[in-house]
Design a protein around this motif. Structure first.
Motif, PDB file in Angstrom:
ATOM      1  N   ASP A  31      47.351  38.117  52.224  1.00  0.00           N
ATOM      2  CA  ASP A  31      47.492  39.122  51.165  1.00  0.00           C
ATOM      3  C   ASP A  31      47.320  38.506  49.778  1.00  0.00           C
ATOM      4  N   ARG A  32      47.764  37.273  49.600  1.00  0.00           N
ATOM      5  CA  ARG A  32      47.650  36.643  48.284  1.00  0.00           C
ATOM      6  C   ARG A  32      46.185  36.431  47.903  1.00  0.00           C
ATOM      7  N   VAL A  33      45.391  35.930  48.831  1.00  0.00           N
ATOM      8  CA  VAL A  33      43.976  35.712  48.539  1.00  0.00           C
ATOM      9  C   VAL A  33      43.266  37.046  48.298  1.00  0.00           C
ATOM     10  N   VAL A  34      43.508  38.019  49.171  1.00  0.00           N
ATOM     11  CA  VAL A  34      42.857  39.320  49.028  1.00  0.00           C
ATOM     12  C   VAL A  34      43.271  39.997  47.724  1.00  0.00           C
ATOM     13  N   ALA A  35      44.548  39.906  47.377  1.00  0.00           N
ATOM     14  CA  ALA A  35      45.022  40.519  46.136  1.00  0.00           C
ATOM     15  C   ALA A  35      44.413  39.848  44.910  1.00  0.00           C
ATOM     16  N   SER A  36      44.164  38.553  44.971  1.00  0.00           N
ATOM     17  CA  SER A  36      43.554  37.873  43.833  1.00  0.00           C
ATOM     18  C   SER A  36      42.118  38.355  43.626  1.00  0.00           C
ATOM     19  N   TYR A  37      41.395  38.607  44.709  1.00  0.00           N
ATOM     20  CA  TYR A  37      40.039  39.156  44.586  1.00  0.00           C
ATOM     21  C   TYR A  37      40.091  40.580  44.042  1.00  0.00           C
ATOM     22  N   ALA A  38      41.056  41.357  44.513  1.00  0.00           N
ATOM     23  CA  ALA A  38      41.193  42.726  44.012  1.00  0.00           C
ATOM     24  C   ALA A  38      41.549  42.731  42.529  1.00  0.00           C
ATOM     25  N   ALA A  39      42.396  41.807  42.106  1.00  0.00           N
ATOM     26  CA  ALA A  39      42.773  41.744  40.694  1.00  0.00           C
ATOM     27  C   ALA A  39      41.582  41.370  39.815  1.00  0.00           C
ATOM     28  N   LEU A  40      40.780  40.399  40.276  1.00  0.00           N
ATOM     29  CA  LEU A  40      39.600  40.024  39.492  1.00  0.00           C
ATOM     30  C   LEU A  40      38.591  41.172  39.451  1.00  0.00           C
ATOM     31  N   GLY A  41      38.487  41.900  40.556  1.00  0.00           N
ATOM     32  CA  GLY A  41      37.604  43.059  40.560  1.00  0.00           C
ATOM     33  C   GLY A  41      38.106  44.182  39.681  1.00  0.00           C
ATOM     34  N   SER A  42      39.420  44.334  39.568  1.00  0.00           N
ATOM     35  CA  SER A  42      39.966  45.431  38.762  1.00  0.00           C
ATOM     36  C   SER A  42      39.680  45.261  37.280  1.00  0.00           C
ATOM     37  N   ILE A  43      39.443  44.020  36.826  1.00  0.00           N
ATOM     38  CA  ILE A  43      39.108  43.817  35.413  1.00  0.00           C
ATOM     39  C   ILE A  43      37.593  43.715  35.218  1.00  0.00           C
ATOM     40  N   GLY A  44      36.825  43.822  36.318  1.00  0.00           N
ATOM     41  CA  GLY A  44      35.374  43.857  36.193  1.00  0.00           C
ATOM     42  C   GLY A  44      34.695  42.508  36.191  1.00  0.00           C
ATOM     43  N   ARG A  45      35.371  41.467  36.649  1.00  0.00           N
ATOM     44  CA  ARG A  45      34.792  40.129  36.601  1.00  0.00           C
ATOM     45  C   ARG A  45      34.554  39.512  37.973  1.00  0.00           C
ATOM     46  N   LEU A  46      34.617  40.303  39.020  1.00  0.00           N
ATOM     47  CA  LEU A  46      34.345  39.797  40.355  1.00  0.00           C
ATOM     48  C   LEU A  46      32.831  39.827  40.565  1.00  0.00           C
ATOM     49  N   SER A  47      32.181  38.703  40.356  1.00  0.00           N
ATOM     50  CA  SER A  47      30.728  38.633  40.442  1.00  0.00           C
ATOM     51  C   SER A  47      30.317  37.279  40.987  1.00  0.00           C
ATOM     52  N   ALA A  48      29.057  37.199  41.418  1.00  0.00           N
ATOM     53  CA  ALA A  48      28.530  35.933  41.915  1.00  0.00           C
ATOM     54  C   ALA A  48      28.547  34.869  40.825  1.00  0.00           C
ATOM     55  N   HIS A  49      28.299  35.276  39.585  1.00  0.00           N
ATOM     56  CA  HIS A  49      28.311  34.325  38.469  1.00  0.00           C
ATOM     57  C   HIS A  49      29.726  33.804  38.222  1.00  0.00           C
ATOM     58  N   GLU A  50      30.705  34.694  38.211  1.00  0.00           N
ATOM     59  CA  GLU A  50      32.084  34.292  37.933  1.00  0.00           C
ATOM     60  C   GLU A  50      32.640  33.406  39.053  1.00  0.00           C
ATOM     61  N   LEU A  51      32.244  33.701  40.285  1.00  0.00           N
ATOM     62  CA  LEU A  51      32.703  32.898  41.420  1.00  0.00           C
ATOM     63  C   LEU A  51      31.908  31.604  41.581  1.00  0.00           C
ATOM     64  N   ASN A  52      30.847  31.482  40.808  1.00  0.00           N
ATOM     65  CA  ASN A  52      29.988  30.288  40.880  1.00  0.00           C
ATOM     66  C   ASN A  52      29.422  30.105  42.285  1.00  0.00           C
ATOM     67  N   LEU A  53      28.945  31.214  42.854  1.00  0.00           N
ATOM     68  CA  LEU A  53      28.345  31.144  44.179  1.00  0.00           C
ATOM     69  C   LEU A  53      27.023  30.384  44.108  1.00  0.00           C
ATOM     70  N   ASN A  54      26.709  29.708  45.187  1.00  0.00           N
ATOM     71  CA  ASN A  54      25.477  28.928  45.258  1.00  0.00           C
ATOM     72  C   ASN A  54      24.309  29.856  45.612  1.00  0.00           C
ATOM     73  N   VAL A  55      23.947  30.724  44.660  1.00  0.00           N
ATOM     74  CA  VAL A  55      22.877  31.699  44.865  1.00  0.00           C
ATOM     75  C   VAL A  55      22.070  31.820  43.579  1.00  0.00           C
ATOM     76  N   ALA A  56      20.868  32.365  43.710  1.00  0.00           N
ATOM     77  CA  ALA A  56      20.072  32.741  42.540  1.00  0.00           C
ATOM     78  C   ALA A  56      20.545  34.123  42.105  1.00  0.00           C
ATOM     79  N   ILE A  57      21.089  34.214  40.897  1.00  0.00           N
ATOM     80  CA  ILE A  57      21.663  35.478  40.426  1.00  0.00           C
ATOM     81  C   ILE A  57      20.557  36.509  40.236  1.00  0.00           C
ATOM     82  N   TYR A  58      20.750  37.701  40.789  1.00  0.00           N
ATOM     83  CA  TYR A  58      19.773  38.778  40.659  1.00  0.00           C
ATOM     84  C   TYR A  58      19.769  39.297  39.229  1.00  0.00           C
ATOM     85  N   ASP A  59      18.586  39.333  38.612  1.00  0.00           N
ATOM     86  CA  ASP A  59      18.433  39.779  37.225  1.00  0.00           C
ATOM     87  C   ASP A  59      17.718  41.129  37.214  1.00  0.00           C
TER      88      ASP A  59
END
Length: 489
Positions: free
Chosen positions: A440-468
């Motif tokens: 629940d702690r991990v899932v809630a942290s993702y939900a909290a970051l999403g609730s402020i609008g910052r849950l993104s591949a860029h913010e998470l620093n995922l190893n992907v080419a960001i879609y533009d």
């Protein structure tokens, strides 16, 4: 002999107890380096970012909306057309000559005095038409801006989809980890209860306990097996959800980590950020802009329009069907149209557009309130999960101590078999609750970051080419012609 056998039982019980404690720790705490083929939470989210069909569909929708801009620009671009026609024509011509004297002379000579003839012609020709709108009441300009606002709203909606996919992916990942740990705990619980049942039967043989104690131990084993099968079913469901969102089967999942370091330190600051950055809010405000521009487009119907037209035409056999006749025309004209009254439809369209603008503004207020509530709720869940982990760890430690004490007391007859079984169940429940709180702690942290609008591949620093999404709009925004999409389809 009896003492040695009891000692062996104690060693077995201790072994099973230690194994159960280790199983609970497998949920979120890495105790050894992960194998090279292991899947981390971030790598799983990167996989979903690339291949999730829902997210790719949302990206395609943005590309669809991009084409609204060049469509709107066509209003002030020149238009050209060529018309060609060909066919056959039959004509009968009669031309009277002279007055009554000539008619009488014609009658005396057996002739009517009129000119008569028939023709069969094949009229054909081509016409080139060019037109250019010079002024259309600012409708094209406002339509282009309205289309661009629609594109920006679609991008924000795509960001909402991206957040949902990442959050659902994290939830599915942690559900598999949680259910795997629960299955392991319940499997270990069966082993412990089987050992407890053996001990109870041995004690029954020597008259230390009654048949009731044996039946209670057997019932506990049967219940533990039932709970184990239910946990297995839940794990299969979680694995299926993982496959649907991530796009691959879960294998060798590493422990997940909370995103709390990325969150604002206070809920007030999180709310302030969410009211500005959340995709739901930005999409609503872009829709307000589009609705306001729709009002201006509708008002443009009341303004005059100005255009110029040029036409070149070349026709053959077109004059009364006469063979060999030819007609060439060239014309250039200006046209000014000043609307006076057209039945009132344009006024109704303006009023309708204004009502839609009011509706869009109300929707923006609704989105802001919804986002604020989401931030408060997600932060509350995160706080609850953190507190649950602390209390869960204490509960596990206390339950382990209680179980050890109850077992020792049962050996000297101060506790019954039921007391031991209840203590074992209490320890199992405490471990399951701890694993659930860690998830629940991990899932809630993702939900909290999403609730402020910052849950993104860029913010998470995922190893992907960001879609533009802006690249496709740049490629088609000023395109005048062409059937192929920018990617060659």
């Amino acid at each position: 002999m009896t003492t040695d056998r009891c000692g062996l039982r104690r060693r077995r019980s201790t072994r099973f107890l230690s194994f159960g404690s280790a199983s609970a720790a497998l949920a979120l705490v890495a105790v050894a380096p992960a194998p090279a083929s292991a899947e981390s939470l971030l790598s799983a989210l990167a996989r979903a970012y690339y291949g999730n069909p829902d997210l790719n569909q949302s990206r395609a929708n943005v590309r669809v909306r991009d084409e609204d801009a060049p469509k709107a620009k066509a209003g002030l671009r020149p238009k050209a057309s060529i018309a060609a026609q060909a066919g056959s024509q039959y004509a009968a011509i009669k031309i009277p000559f002279g007055g009554s004297a000539s008619q009488q002379a014609g009658a005396a000579s057996g002739s009517s005095g009129d000119f008569q003839d028939t023709y069969v012609g094949y009229p054909r020709g081509t016409t080139l038409n060019l037109s250019q709108t010079l002024f259309d009441g600012f409708r094209t300009e406002n339509s282009v801006r309205q289309a661009e606002s629609g594109v920006f709203a679609a991008r924000s909606t795509m960001r909402l989809t991206e957040q949902a996919i990442l959050q659902n992916g994290a939830t599915a990942y942690m559900n598999v980890l949680r259910d795997t740990a629960v299955v392991s705990l319940r499997k270990n619980n069966i082993s412990v209860l089987d050992e407890q049942l053996k001990q109870t039967r041995d004690r029954f043989q020597v008259g230390e306990v009654t048949r009731t104690d044996v039946s209670q131990a057997e019932a506990s084993v049967a219940l533990a097996r039932s709970e184990y099968y239910a946990a297995q079913a839940q794990l299969k469901t979680s694995m299926a959800n993982y496959r649907q969102i991530i796009g691959a089967e879960p294998k060798h999942l590493q422990p997940g980590r909370s995103l709390e370091p990325l969150l604002p330190k206070s809920m007030e600051k999180a709310i302030a950020i969410a009211l500005v950055e959340h995709p739901g809010v930005t999409a609503a405000f872009h829709q307000v802009d589009a609705a306001a521009l729709a009002v201006k487009v509708a008002e443009g119907a009341l303004l005059p329009s100005l255009s110029v037209t040029g036409e070149v035409s070349n026709q053959y056999d077109s004059f009364l069907g006469l063979p060999g006749s030819r007609q060439f025309t060239a014309a250039a004209m200006g046209r000014l149209n000043v609307p006076l009254y057209q039945g009132g439809a344009e006024y109704a369209s303006i009023r309708q557009a204004k009502e839609q603008l009011g509706q869009a503004r109300l929707n923006a207020d609704l989105q802001r309130d919804s986002v604020r509530a989401s931030v408060v709720s997600s932060y509350g869940l995160l706080e609850t999960a953190r507190a649950s982990i602390v209390s869960g760890q204490a509960a596990v430690k206390a339950a382990e101590t209680a179980l050890a004490g109850v077992r020792e007391e049962a050996k000297v007859g101060q506790r019954t078999t039921l007391d031991v079984l209840n203590a074992q169940q209490a320890l199992l429940n405490a471990r399951v609750n701890l694993v659930t709180s860690q998830r629940d702690r991990v899932v809630a942290s993702y939900a909290a970051l999403g609730s402020i609008g910052r849950l993104s591949a860029h913010e998470l620093n995922l190893n992907v080419a960001i879609y533009d999404p802006s690249l496709h709009l740049y490629q088609v925004h000023d395109q005048w012609f062409g059937l192929d999409t920018p990617d060659g389809r």
